[in-house]
Design an enzyme around this catalytic site. Structure first.
Site, mmCIF file in Angstrom:
data_model
loop_
_atom_site.group_PDB
_atom_site.id
_atom_site.type_symbol
_atom_site.label_atom_id
_atom_site.label_comp_id
_atom_site.label_asym_id
_atom_site.label_seq_id
_atom_site.Cartn_x
_atom_site.Cartn_y
_atom_site.Cartn_z
ATOM 1 N N CYS A 80 -1.393 0.839 7.349
ATOM 2 C CA CYS A 80 -2.829 0.500 7.436
ATOM 3 C C CYS A 80 -3.152 -0.726 6.586
ATOM 4 O O CYS A 80 -3.194 -1.856 7.093
ATOM 5 C CB CYS A 80 -3.715 1.673 7.006
ATOM 6 S SG CYS A 80 -3.543 3.161 8.016
ATOM 7 N N ARG A 81 -3.384 -0.520 5.286
ATOM 8 C CA ARG A 81 -3.966 -1.587 4.460
ATOM 9 C C ARG A 81 -3.072 -2.807 4.269
ATOM 10 O O ARG A 81 -3.538 -3.944 4.429
ATOM 11 C CB ARG A 81 -4.375 -1.018 3.094
ATOM 12 C CG ARG A 81 -5.523 -0.043 3.159
ATOM 13 C CD ARG A 81 -5.676 0.723 1.864
ATOM 14 N NE ARG A 81 -4.528 1.594 1.633
ATOM 15 C CZ ARG A 81 -4.307 2.289 0.530
ATOM 16 N NH1 ARG A 81 -5.164 2.195 -0.464
ATOM 17 N NH2 ARG A 81 -3.247 3.062 0.418
ATOM 18 N N SER A 82 -1.806 -2.591 3.899
ATOM 19 C CA SER A 82 -0.987 -3.781 3.590
ATOM 20 C C SER A 82 -0.645 -4.612 4.829
ATOM 21 O O SER A 82 -0.680 -5.847 4.740
ATOM 22 C CB SER A 82 0.255 -3.434 2.757
ATOM 23 O OG SER A 82 1.113 -2.555 3.424
ATOM 24 N N ASN A 111 2.252 1.549 4.346
ATOM 25 C CA ASN A 111 2.592 0.302 5.053
ATOM 26 C C ASN A 111 2.304 0.399 6.553
ATOM 27 O O ASN A 111 2.984 -0.236 7.365
ATOM 28 C CB ASN A 111 4.062 -0.102 4.799
ATOM 29 C CG ASN A 111 4.421 -1.518 5.255
ATOM 30 O OD1 ASN A 111 5.503 -1.749 5.768
ATOM 31 N ND2 ASN A 111 3.516 -2.456 5.087
ATOM 32 N N CYS A 170 0.869 -1.186 0.000
ATOM 33 C CA CYS A 170 0.000 0.000 0.000
ATOM 34 C C CYS A 170 0.899 1.226 0.000
ATOM 35 O O CYS A 170 2.105 1.110 -0.274
ATOM 36 C CB CYS A 170 -0.970 -0.024 1.175
ATOM 37 S SG CYS A 170 -0.192 0.065 2.801
ATOM 38 N N ASP A 204 -8.238 4.199 0.874
ATOM 39 C CA ASP A 204 -7.244 4.407 1.924
ATOM 40 C C ASP A 204 -7.923 4.910 3.197
ATOM 41 O O ASP A 204 -8.460 6.024 3.231
ATOM 42 C CB ASP A 204 -6.211 5.432 1.432
ATOM 43 C CG ASP A 204 -4.985 5.448 2.332
ATOM 44 O OD1 ASP A 204 -5.094 5.031 3.499
ATOM 45 O OD2 ASP A 204 -3.923 5.871 1.849
HETATM 46 P P1 4NP Z 1 -1.811 2.948 4.008
HETATM 47 O O1 4NP Z 1 -2.379 4.352 4.559
HETATM 48 O O2 4NP Z 1 -1.263 3.222 2.623
HETATM 49 O O3 4NP Z 1 -3.027 2.072 3.957
HETATM 50 O O4 4NP Z 1 -0.761 2.489 4.996
HETATM 51 C C1 4NP Z 1 -1.570 5.514 4.633
HETATM 52 C C2 4NP Z 1 -0.804 5.751 5.742
HETATM 53 C C3 4NP Z 1 -0.020 6.899 5.817
HETATM 54 C C4 4NP Z 1 -0.040 7.800 4.776
HETATM 55 C C5 4NP Z 1 -0.795 7.543 3.651
HETATM 56 C C6 4NP Z 1 -1.577 6.392 3.573
HETATM 57 N N1 4NP Z 1 0.741 8.989 4.850
HETATM 58 O O5 4NP Z 1 0.594 9.842 3.961
HETATM 59 O O6 4NP Z 1 1.555 9.111 5.777
#
Ligand code: 4NP
Length: 168
Positions: free
Chosen positions: A13-15, A11, A8, A122
């Site tokens: 949340c989703r992955s 790294n 994702c 997201d």
């Molecule tokens: P993820 O979510 O891609 O599902 O881990 C996010 C976590 C942090 C950020 C973006 C998406 N960020 O911009 O820090």
């Protein structure tokens, strides 16, 4: 061994949610020993951070738990994995940018394995972690069924479930 990497953006949340949900599903079917499952982020923004607390709480609410530190992916991980499972179209484009268009045959969007192909939104932005969990669970179920058909149809894999196949 089947090498699976979930990807994702951050790294956190989703992955990592997908990593734990898929590992648990494989475990429940007695197939976990066949997989090496990891997760990485496109960005280095969250490098070293644990699973984002609301994502971890959602996993805990569903009986899952795990220790994690966010890592940014590189071409090495793309080369070394059999299945690179991304969460959305942006992740897919980013991977193809990193590889210069190579290895596209092993990159899939998680929900392309479902009857309703879609991006996993997201939750960093939507804040709907339950929805994220449900979408990832749906995708992981479809992916596991795909792997079973593609890779495990002739008994050439290991299971600890006595009523299926015996270890080779
Ligand atoms: P993820 O979510 O891609 O599902 O881990 C996010 C976590 C942090 C950020 C973006 C998406 N960020 O911009 O820090």
């Amino acid at each position: 061994m089947i090498y699976v990497m979930f990807v994702c953006l951050g790294n956190i949340c989703r992955s990592p949610m997908a990593e734990l949900i898929f590992a648990n599903m494989a475990e429940e079917e007695g197939l976990a020993m066949n997989f090496c499952i990891t997760s990485y982020g496109i960005s280095n923004e969250e490098e070293g951070n644990p699973i984002y607390p609301p994502a971890l709480k959602t996993l805990n609410d569903h009986g899952l738990d795990g220790v994690h530190r966010a890592r940014q992916l590189s071409l090495t991980e793309i080369i070394n994995n059999d299945y690179i499972i991304v969460m959305d179209s942006n992740n897919l484009m980013d991977i193809l940018r990193i590889t210069g268009g190579r290895f596209g045959e092993k990159v899939f969007k998680l929900c392309d394995f479902t009857s309703n192909p879609r991006d996993i939104a997201d939750p960093w932005y939507t804040r709907d972690f339950e929805r994220t969990y449900a979408d990832i669970e749906d995708g992981c179920r479809g992916f596991l069924e795909y792997i079973k058909k593609q890779r495990m149809g002739n008994g050439g894999y290991q299971t600890n479930s006595k009523d299926k196949f015996f270890p080779l």
